[in-house]
Design a protein around this motif. Structure first.
Motif, short mmCIF file in Angstrom:
data_model
loop_
_atom_site.label_atom_id
_atom_site.label_comp_id
_atom_site.label_asym_id
_atom_site.label_seq_id
_atom_site.Cartn_x
_atom_site.Cartn_y
_atom_site.Cartn_z
N ARG A 19 0.86 -1.14 -0.06
CA ARG A 19 0.08 0.02 -0.05
C ARG A 19 0.94 1.36 0.04
NH1 ARG A 19 -2.94 1.47 4.45
NH2 ARG A 19 -1.54 0.29 5.90
N TYR A 20 0.36 2.28 -0.74
CA TYR A 20 0.85 3.51 -0.60
C TYR A 20 0.24 4.34 0.32
CZ TYR A 20 4.52 1.71 -3.70
OH TYR A 20 5.56 1.22 -4.24
N VAL A 21 0.49 4.95 1.20
CA VAL A 21 -0.30 5.98 1.97
C VAL A 21 0.23 7.48 1.76
CG1 VAL A 21 -0.74 6.35 4.52
CG2 VAL A 21 -0.58 4.14 3.70
N LEU A 22 -0.90 8.12 1.68
CA LEU A 22 -0.73 9.57 1.60
C LEU A 22 -0.73 10.35 2.89
CD1 LEU A 22 -2.72 10.11 -1.62
CD2 LEU A 22 -0.49 10.98 -1.42
N GLY A 23 0.03 11.05 3.40
CA GLY A 23 -0.03 11.62 4.69
C GLY A 23 1.25 12.74 4.57
N LYS A 24 1.52 13.21 6.21
CA LYS A 24 2.33 14.35 6.45
C LYS A 24 3.83 14.03 5.62
CE LYS A 24 4.54 16.49 10.50
NZ LYS A 24 4.47 16.56 12.05
N HIS A 25 4.14 12.81 5.67
CA HIS A 25 5.45 12.63 5.20
C HIS A 25 5.51 12.28 3.71
CE1 HIS A 25 5.48 11.58 9.75
NE2 HIS A 25 6.30 12.26 9.56
N SER A 26 4.63 12.44 3.10
CA SER A 26 4.61 12.03 1.51
C SER A 26 5.43 13.17 0.70
CB SER A 26 2.97 11.86 1.06
OG SER A 26 2.56 10.85 1.71
N GLY A 27 5.50 12.96 -0.63
CA GLY A 27 6.10 13.70 -1.43
C GLY A 27 5.64 13.78 -2.89
N ARG A 28 5.93 14.70 -3.63
CA ARG A 28 5.16 15.12 -4.83
C ARG A 28 4.85 13.64 -5.70
NH1 ARG A 28 6.33 20.67 -6.52
NH2 ARG A 28 6.68 19.81 -8.66
N ALA A 29 6.07 12.81 -5.75
CA ALA A 29 5.83 11.59 -6.38
C ALA A 29 4.43 10.78 -6.01
CB ALA A 29 7.00 10.79 -6.57
N LEU A 30 4.41 10.80 -4.92
CA LEU A 30 3.17 10.17 -4.41
C LEU A 30 2.02 10.51 -4.33
CD1 LEU A 30 2.38 7.18 -3.04
CD2 LEU A 30 2.74 8.42 -0.81
N VAL A 31 1.89 12.07 -4.43
CA VAL A 31 0.67 12.52 -4.88
C VAL A 31 0.38 12.45 -6.31
CG1 VAL A 31 -0.53 15.09 -5.23
CG2 VAL A 31 1.21 14.51 -2.97
N ALA A 32 1.47 12.73 -6.98
CA ALA A 32 1.14 12.38 -8.71
C ALA A 32 0.62 10.95 -8.72
CB ALA A 32 2.33 12.62 -9.43
N TRP A 33 1.27 10.09 -8.33
CA TRP A 33 0.92 8.59 -8.40
C TRP A 33 -0.54 8.33 -7.93
CZ3 TRP A 33 -1.11 5.07 -4.65
CH2 TRP A 33 -1.15 3.77 -5.08
N ALA A 34 -1.12 8.84 -6.74
CA ALA A 34 -2.37 8.71 -6.39
C ALA A 34 -3.41 9.22 -7.29
CB ALA A 34 -2.50 9.34 -4.89
N LEU A 35 -3.04 10.58 -7.78
CA LEU A 35 -3.99 11.06 -8.81
C LEU A 35 -3.96 10.37 -10.06
CD1 LEU A 35 -2.83 14.76 -8.21
CD2 LEU A 35 -5.08 14.04 -7.86
N GLU A 36 -2.89 9.78 -10.45
CA GLU A 36 -2.86 8.89 -11.89
C GLU A 36 -3.74 7.65 -11.56
OE1 GLU A 36 1.13 8.25 -12.36
OE2 GLU A 36 1.60 10.49 -13.16
N GLN A 37 -3.63 7.26 -10.22
CA GLN A 37 -4.65 6.13 -9.90
C GLN A 37 -6.18 6.26 -10.25
OE1 GLN A 37 -3.05 2.84 -9.35
NE2 GLN A 37 -1.35 4.16 -9.96
N GLN A 38 -6.36 7.59 -9.92
CA GLN A 38 -7.83 8.13 -10.19
C GLN A 38 -8.21 8.60 -11.60
OE1 GLN A 38 -10.18 7.60 -7.56
NE2 GLN A 38 -8.45 6.40 -6.63
N GLY A 39 -7.20 8.32 -12.63
CA GLY A 39 -7.40 8.74 -13.74
C GLY A 39 -6.97 10.17 -14.22
#
Length: 379
Positions: A315-335
């Motif tokens: 699992r990849y978890v978005l939170g206080k310690h996340s970075g830009r790459a994980l935000v981009a990945w999460a958005l891509e997962q949502q199309g």
């Protein structure tokens, strides 16, 4: 000493595990747990204490005809009638619990060491005469002099015992001291020994591995490390450590570990901690920006082994310690193909929301934050 190639796991979730304060398994629950252990490949199970009677005895009786599925061991006090009753039921493997420290002999059974040696000898010979596999304890080995532990080992071996359980009953030993006692017994008598380590100082798994390195053949574990006080060595942790770190495959289906963990957690009415090694939900979860970046390039970067090996999920978890790459990945997962210039704003808001919520931010919430940032730029 090199760890043996023929080591044997014995699970005691249904006996020592159920002695967890506040835990009580019904016959149906114990059957479900036993089934899950056998299905996972556990070949030896300590199933309970007949002297308790009632539903406990009903469950034990129901297991008599299942002894071809695994070695089913029944636990007894050092009382002849207790052991005889299990043999009369048709059980082929019995354990006899006896203390060896002077303190436990005095406080627990109010006997001396001469009584201990004669009783152990008598009970072992009786059970062996009836064709049973006989396991016997040395309880409270931390407070038993090594010289007497060696004497006791010689006596029970001479009487015909198949196995000597070395019980650190109150978890007082460290790995070095536990291993020393296993080795000392091995020098005194050619009897198979079994590690039985309690976790009062968080050392049950380490002590078990130390005992195996010192020559023990058998070891005890429970699912989720449940047991008296701080519990015992955890089945999943020891099995995976043995396979991944010491090249000892016990034939356990690792993919069933997480499901088995959840069955016992529900039965005990205690959730598994997210950071519980091997079976916890966070074991293969990644939030840190640096970690996520590494994982996207190579999943071995921050995982000791793949989650599918033990029935887990990454699992990849978005939170206080996340970075830009994980935000981009999460958005891509949502199309969504995110705009690079908005990622910094969204990341700031993800971090702030995580602090407010005291937890993770979902992908859907991240999409909403992105859409708000997008609206601000177009407005």
């Amino acid at each position: 000493m090199t760890m043996r190639d023929d080591i044997i796991l014995e699970d005691t979730t249904l006996r020592d595990g159920e002695q967890t304060p506040g835990v009580a398994f019904s016959k149906e629950t114990k059957t479900k747990i036993l089934n899950s252990l056998i299905e996972a490949g556990v070949t030896s199970v300590e199933i309970g204490i007949p002297a308790m009677g009632g539903e406990e005895l009903d469950f034990i009786k129901s297991c008599v005809d299942r002894q071809d599925e695994a070695r089913l061991v029944v636990w007894h006090r050092g009382v002849r009638e207790d052991v005889e009753s299990s043999l009369d039921l048709g059980f082929k493997a019995v354990h006899i619990g006896l203390p060896t420290s002077k303190g436990h002999l005095k406080a627990s059974v109010r006997k001396d060491r001469s009584w201990l040696l004669s009783t152990a000898t008598e009970l072992i010979k009786m059970a062996k005469d009836r064709g049973a596999f006989v396991s016997i304890s040395a309880e409270d080995i931390a407070r038993t002099e090594i010289s007497f532990l060696q004497e006791y080992a010689g006596v029970v071996h001479e009487a015909g015992a198949d196995r000597l359980r070395l019980s650190d009953t109150v978890g007082l030993l460290g790995p070095e001291a536990y291993g020393e006692r296993v080795a000392a017994v091995g020098e005194a008598a050619p009897i198979d020994t079994q590690c039985h380590a309690h976790n009062d100082f968080g050392l049950a798994t380490a002590n078990t591995l130390a005992g195996l390195h010192a020559g023990a053949r058998y070891f005890h574990v429970t699912v989720n490390a449940i047991g008296e006080r701080a519990g015992m060595a955890d089945l999943a942790q020891v099995v995976v450590a043995l396979k991944k770190l010491y090249d000892r495959d016990l034939g356990i289906d690792l993919t069933k570990l997480k499901d088995m963990s959840r069955i016992v957690a529900a039965a005990a009415n205690h959730e598994v901690l997210p950071w519980q090694p091997v079976t916890g939900d966070n074991v293969f979860a990644h939030e840190s920006g640096i970690h996520a970046n590494g994982m996207f390039r190579d999943t071995s970067s921050f995982e000791p082994f793949p989650p599918e090996h033990v029935g887990g999920e990454r699992r990849y978890v978005l939170g206080k310690h996340s970075g830009r790459a994980l935000v981009a990945w999460a958005l891509e997962q949502q199309g969504i193909e995110p705009r690079e210039d908005l990622l910094g704003q969204v990341l700031d808001e993800v971090r702030a929301e995580s602090i407010r919520a005291r937890g993770a931010v979902s992908q859907e919430e991240t999409v909403a934050l992105y859409e708000k940032a997008l609206a601000r730029t177009s407005g």
